[in-house]
Design a protein around this motif. Structure first.
Motif, PDB file in Angstrom:
ATOM      1  N   LEU A 193      45.284  26.442  26.045  1.00 21.38           N
ATOM      2  CA  LEU A 193      44.586  27.321  25.137  1.00 21.38           C
ATOM      3  C   LEU A 193      43.578  28.245  25.702  1.00 21.38           C
ATOM      4  CD1 LEU A 193      44.742  28.829  22.445  1.00 21.38           C
ATOM      5  CD2 LEU A 193      43.071  26.928  21.541  1.00 21.38           C
ATOM      6  N   SER A 194      43.480  29.432  25.631  1.00 25.18           N
ATOM      7  CA  SER A 194      42.256  30.076  26.205  1.00 25.18           C
ATOM      8  C   SER A 194      42.112  30.443  27.640  1.00 25.18           C
ATOM      9  CB  SER A 194      41.052  29.804  25.511  1.00 25.18           C
ATOM     10  OG  SER A 194      41.018  29.844  24.300  1.00 25.18           O
ATOM     11  N   GLU A 195      43.101  29.904  28.447  1.00 21.40           N
ATOM     12  CA  GLU A 195      42.949  29.946  29.914  1.00 21.40           C
ATOM     13  C   GLU A 195      43.903  30.943  30.381  1.00 21.40           C
ATOM     14  OE1 GLU A 195      44.475  26.996  33.599  1.00 21.40           O
ATOM     15  OE2 GLU A 195      45.155  26.383  31.650  1.00 21.40           O
ATOM     16  N   GLU A 196      43.498  31.713  31.599  1.00 19.74           N
ATOM     17  CA  GLU A 196      44.103  32.554  32.330  1.00 19.74           C
ATOM     18  C   GLU A 196      44.919  31.815  33.545  1.00 19.74           C
ATOM     19  OE1 GLU A 196      41.608  35.572  33.241  1.00 19.74           O
ATOM     20  OE2 GLU A 196      41.815  36.837  31.421  1.00 19.74           O
ATOM     21  N   ARG A 197      45.828  32.142  33.823  1.00 16.81           N
ATOM     22  CA  ARG A 197      46.637  31.535  34.957  1.00 16.81           C
ATOM     23  C   ARG A 197      47.270  32.587  35.810  1.00 16.81           C
ATOM     24  NH1 ARG A 197      48.517  26.523  35.966  1.00 16.81           N
ATOM     25  NH2 ARG A 197      46.900  25.826  34.715  1.00 16.81           N
ATOM     26  N   ASP A 198      47.008  32.502  37.266  1.00 16.42           N
ATOM     27  CA  ASP A 198      47.569  33.320  38.205  1.00 16.42           C
ATOM     28  C   ASP A 198      49.141  32.629  38.550  1.00 16.42           C
ATOM     29  OD1 ASP A 198      45.369  34.790  38.462  1.00 16.42           O
ATOM     30  OD2 ASP A 198      44.872  34.328  40.446  1.00 16.42           O
ATOM     31  N   ILE A 199      50.245  33.450  38.455  1.00 17.65           N
ATOM     32  CA  ILE A 199      51.419  32.856  38.488  1.00 17.65           C
ATOM     33  C   ILE A 199      52.053  33.571  39.923  1.00 17.65           C
ATOM     34  CG2 ILE A 199      53.731  32.665  37.367  1.00 17.65           C
ATOM     35  CD1 ILE A 199      51.559  31.103  35.789  1.00 17.65           C
ATOM     36  N   ASP A 200      52.596  32.369  40.484  1.00 15.45           N
ATOM     37  CA  ASP A 200      53.356  32.951  41.565  1.00 15.45           C
ATOM     38  C   ASP A 200      54.970  33.008  41.241  1.00 15.45           C
ATOM     39  OD1 ASP A 200      54.622  33.600  44.168  1.00 15.45           O
ATOM     40  OD2 ASP A 200      54.032  31.468  44.943  1.00 15.45           O
ATOM     41  N   ASP A 204      56.424  33.165  47.314  1.00 11.36           N
ATOM     42  CA  ASP A 204      55.897  33.631  48.714  1.00 11.36           C
ATOM     43  C   ASP A 204      54.285  33.255  48.670  1.00 11.36           C
ATOM     44  OD1 ASP A 204      54.518  35.252  46.693  1.00 11.36           O
ATOM     45  OD2 ASP A 204      55.250  37.202  47.698  1.00 11.36           O
ATOM     46  N   GLY A 205      53.665  32.370  47.867  1.00 15.32           N
ATOM     47  CA  GLY A 205      52.420  32.038  47.890  1.00 15.32           C
ATOM     48  C   GLY A 205      51.324  33.208  47.438  1.00 15.32           C
ATOM     49  N   LEU A 206      51.807  34.360  46.859  1.00 15.88           N
ATOM     50  CA  LEU A 206      50.761  35.248  46.436  1.00 15.88           C
ATOM     51  C   LEU A 206      51.043  35.256  44.907  1.00 15.88           C
ATOM     52  CD1 LEU A 206      51.208  38.126  49.052  1.00 15.88           C
ATOM     53  CD2 LEU A 206      49.287  36.322  49.142  1.00 15.88           C
ATOM     54  N   ALA A 207      50.102  35.508  44.142  1.00 11.70           N
ATOM     55  CA  ALA A 207      50.045  35.518  42.600  1.00 11.70           C
ATOM     56  C   ALA A 207      50.710  36.939  42.288  1.00 11.70           C
ATOM     57  CB  ALA A 207      48.840  35.285  42.179  1.00 11.70           C
ATOM     58  N   ASP A 208      51.575  36.940  41.482  1.00 12.36           N
ATOM     59  CA  ASP A 208      52.225  38.062  40.887  1.00 12.36           C
ATOM     60  C   ASP A 208      51.808  38.850  39.606  1.00 12.36           C
ATOM     61  OD1 ASP A 208      54.214  38.410  43.284  1.00 12.36           O
ATOM     62  OD2 ASP A 208      54.787  36.262  42.602  1.00 12.36           O
ATOM     63  N   GLU A 231      50.156  42.416  35.440  1.00 12.50           N
ATOM     64  CA  GLU A 231      50.356  42.383  36.825  1.00 12.50           C
ATOM     65  C   GLU A 231      49.031  42.114  37.260  1.00 12.50           C
ATOM     66  OE1 GLU A 231      54.121  45.120  38.327  1.00 12.50           O
ATOM     67  OE2 GLU A 231      52.044  46.091  38.258  1.00 12.50           O
ATOM     68  N   LYS A 232      49.160  41.073  38.513  1.00 10.16           N
ATOM     69  CA  LYS A 232      48.086  40.473  39.315  1.00 10.16           C
ATOM     70  C   LYS A 232      47.237  41.777  39.960  1.00 10.16           C
ATOM     71  CE  LYS A 232      45.352  37.992  41.567  1.00 10.16           C
ATOM     72  NZ  LYS A 232      44.123  37.370  40.998  1.00 10.16           N
ATOM     73  N   SER A 233      48.090  42.820  40.434  1.00  8.30           N
ATOM     74  CA  SER A 233      47.592  43.746  41.035  1.00  8.30           C
ATOM     75  C   SER A 233      46.538  44.698  40.343  1.00  8.30           C
ATOM     76  CB  SER A 233      48.605  44.847  41.544  1.00  8.30           C
ATOM     77  OG  SER A 233      49.474  45.246  40.818  1.00  8.30           O
ATOM     78  N   ALA A 234      46.976  44.781  39.176  1.00 11.35           N
ATOM     79  CA  ALA A 234      46.275  45.589  37.938  1.00 11.35           C
ATOM     80  C   ALA A 234      44.779  44.748  37.886  1.00 11.35           C
ATOM     81  CB  ALA A 234      46.814  45.691  36.862  1.00 11.35           C
ATOM     82  N   GLU A 235      44.556  43.687  38.117  1.00  8.99           N
ATOM     83  CA  GLU A 235      43.085  43.031  37.864  1.00  8.99           C
ATOM     84  C   GLU A 235      42.543  42.784  39.205  1.00  8.99           C
ATOM     85  OE1 GLU A 235      43.318  43.035  34.217  1.00  8.99           O
ATOM     86  OE2 GLU A 235      42.000  41.769  34.972  1.00  8.99           O
ATOM     87  N   ASN A 236      43.234  43.183  40.305  1.00  2.00           N
ATOM     88  CA  ASN A 236      42.509  43.080  41.616  1.00  2.00           C
ATOM     89  C   ASN A 236      41.766  44.239  42.136  1.00  2.00           C
ATOM     90  OD1 ASN A 236      42.985  40.418  41.880  1.00  2.00           O
ATOM     91  ND2 ASN A 236      44.973  40.698  43.054  1.00  2.00           N
ATOM     92  N   SER A 237      41.723  45.507  41.785  1.00  2.00           N
ATOM     93  CA  SER A 237      40.976  46.640  41.844  1.00  2.00           C
ATOM     94  C   SER A 237      39.533  46.449  41.858  1.00  2.00           C
ATOM     95  CB  SER A 237      41.419  47.607  41.252  1.00  2.00           C
ATOM     96  OG  SER A 237      41.226  47.626  39.978  1.00  2.00           O
ATOM     97  N   ALA A 238      38.828  46.580  43.213  1.00  2.00           N
ATOM     98  CA  ALA A 238      37.428  46.088  43.042  1.00  2.00           C
ATOM     99  C   ALA A 238      36.878  47.478  42.867  1.00  2.00           C
ATOM    100  CB  ALA A 238      37.058  45.580  44.539  1.00  2.00           C
ATOM    101  N   VAL A 239      35.919  47.280  41.952  1.00  2.00           N
ATOM    102  CA  VAL A 239      35.075  48.679  41.673  1.00  2.00           C
ATOM    103  C   VAL A 239      33.619  48.352  41.788  1.00  2.00           C
ATOM    104  CG1 VAL A 239      36.616  49.618  40.111  1.00  2.00           C
ATOM    105  CG2 VAL A 239      34.905  47.925  39.181  1.00  2.00           C
ATOM    106  N   SER A 240      32.591  49.183  41.699  1.00  2.00           N
ATOM    107  CA  SER A 240      31.186  48.866  41.896  1.00  2.00           C
ATOM    108  C   SER A 240      30.618  49.878  41.121  1.00  2.00           C
ATOM    109  CB  SER A 240      30.963  48.665  43.397  1.00  2.00           C
ATOM    110  OG  SER A 240      31.007  49.946  43.961  1.00  2.00           O
ATOM    111  N   ALA A 241      29.127  49.529  40.755  1.00  2.00           N
ATOM    112  CA  ALA A 241      28.504  50.438  39.924  1.00  2.00           C
ATOM    113  C   ALA A 241      26.918  50.179  40.310  1.00  2.00           C
ATOM    114  CB  ALA A 241      28.547  50.229  38.358  1.00  2.00           C
ATOM    115  N   SER A 242      26.231  51.278  40.207  1.00  2.00           N
ATOM    116  CA  SER A 242      24.803  51.302  40.795  1.00  2.00           C
ATOM    117  C   SER A 242      24.119  50.409  39.458  1.00  2.00           C
ATOM    118  CB  SER A 242      24.346  52.762  40.984  1.00  2.00           C
ATOM    119  OG  SER A 242      22.919  52.581  41.182  1.00  2.00           O
TER     120      SER A 242
END
Length: 371
Positions: A193-200, A204-208, A231-242
């Motif tokens: 409960l309340s856990e987020e889990r990366d699922i392959d 192939d060893g990469l989270a999908d 999707e894992k890719s939707a969460e992996n976009s790196a953003v930065s802010a000043s």
């Protein structure tokens, strides 16, 4: 009935005559003597041979041959099969009509039963027999790639298109009691409960995918489990802010961030169940602050000294801070409250504050420092 064979044997033994002397005196072979004493009439070529040998043997032993023959004939009559005509009983004249009438009654009863029980089923009963409840059916859901929140039940299947776009990978829900378990081609995954889990899902060893468990019953598997899938890719976009005049930057920490080590898990409250808790974040200096409560969208802003942010979560909150020393976090859970420790000035930090269910069955509100 007295046995004539036993009488012969007893008389021979009392006479004390050897078999050789009997054979010599009577011309009866040892085999036939044994057959006479054991009453094996079938060993002789015919009944007349048997009676003749029996008579001679009686005379040699000094026995009353008429008595022995009488015992033989009595046994023969006793062992003779009963004539067939005596065994067959004539059927009463009235039996045939009774059988015919009984058969007609059985056929009529069968016809009535089939009519009312099979061919004339009420429409309501027929519909009930054909109907299956939604929980008894196995549902399949096609994952479109967009974030989705669903309540899933044991046996449900999620279809995810392969990376090549040819066919689907099937994920099957295996458990919805106390935790959420899903079977994938690369193995079984258990999410608390309340856990987020990366699922392959393809091995192939990469989270999908990322699966977040927001609700599950501790007592009734039929209630299913509410999960959020993205999707894992939707969460992996790196953003930065000043961060304004501070000259620091805060990069987004993926929601799949991991705990640095077990020592960075701090238990601040425990109970027999999970329930909403509140964070009061007070800023003592400038800080770029981002948070995500439960399944709500990200909230990000630049805060100055004296400002306050209040966050209420049912299951968990994820925090990103560009300057951990610039703020104070006060947690209220139930009737208890806690002040969290702060880090060094200028330190960028990300952490989860959420409920977890431990092996002893208790729920603990913990602070997890993330990479």
């Amino acid at each position: 009935m007295e046995s004539y064979g036993e009488i012969l044997r007893t008389a021979r033994e009392e006479k004390g005559a050897s078999l050789e002397s009997i054979v010599q005196a009577t011309a009866i072979t040892k085999e036939y003597i044994d057959s006479l004493e054991n009453e094996r009439v079938e060993d002789f070529p015919g009944e007349s041979y048997f009676i003749g040998f029996l008579t001679n043997y009686c005379e040699f032993l000094g026995l009353d041959k008429e008595q022995i023959l009488s015992l033989y004939h009595a046994k023969k009559i006793q062992e003779a099969p009963v004539p067939v005509e005596l065994l067959q009983k004539k059927k009463p004249a009235f039996l045939v009509p009774v059988i015919v009438l009984g058969t007609l009654l059985v056929l009529a009863g069968t016809g009535i039963f089939l009519y009312f029980s099979v061919f004339n089923i009420p429409q309501k009963k027929k519909l009930l027999a054909e109907k299956q409840t939604e929980k008894e059916k196995t549902h399949q859901y096609q994952f479109t790639g967009k974030p989705e929140t669903k309540r899933l039940y044991k046996g449900d299947q999620i279809l995810v298109k392969t990376k090549q776009g040819e066919g689907n990978i099937v994920l099957t829900v295996a458990n919805t009691l106390r935790n959420f378990s899903i079977l994938t081609p690369s193995g079984s995954q258990i999410i608390e409960l309340s856990e987020e889990r990366d699922i392959d899902i393809d091995g192939d060893g990469l989270a999908d995918l990322i699966i977040y468990l927001s609700d599950v019953s501790n007592t009734d598997e039929a209630n299913g489990a509410e999960v959020r899938i993205l999707e894992k890719s939707a969460e992996n976009s790196a953003v930065s802010a000043s961060a304004g005049n501070t000259g620091t930057e805060l990069s987004e920490i993926p929601s799949s961030a991991t705990i640095k080590n077990n020592a960075n898990r701090t238990v601040i409250h425990e109970d027999t169940r999970a329930y909403p808790f509140t964070l009061n974040v007070t800023f003592r200096g400038p800080c770029l602050f981002r948070y995500k409560s439960d399944r709500q969208p990200y909230v990000e802003d630049y805060y100055k000294s004296g400002e306050l942010v209040t966050i209420t979560s049912n299951n968990g909150t994820r925090l990103w801070m560009s300057n951990i020393n610039a703020l104070k976090i006060h947690v209220i859970a139930g009737l208890s409250s806690y002040d969290l420790e702060v880090g060094r000035a200028g330190e960028v930090q990300a952490e989860d504050i959420k409920w977890v269910r431990d092996n002893d069955g208790k729920y603990r509100l913990v602070v997890l420092e993330l990479d």
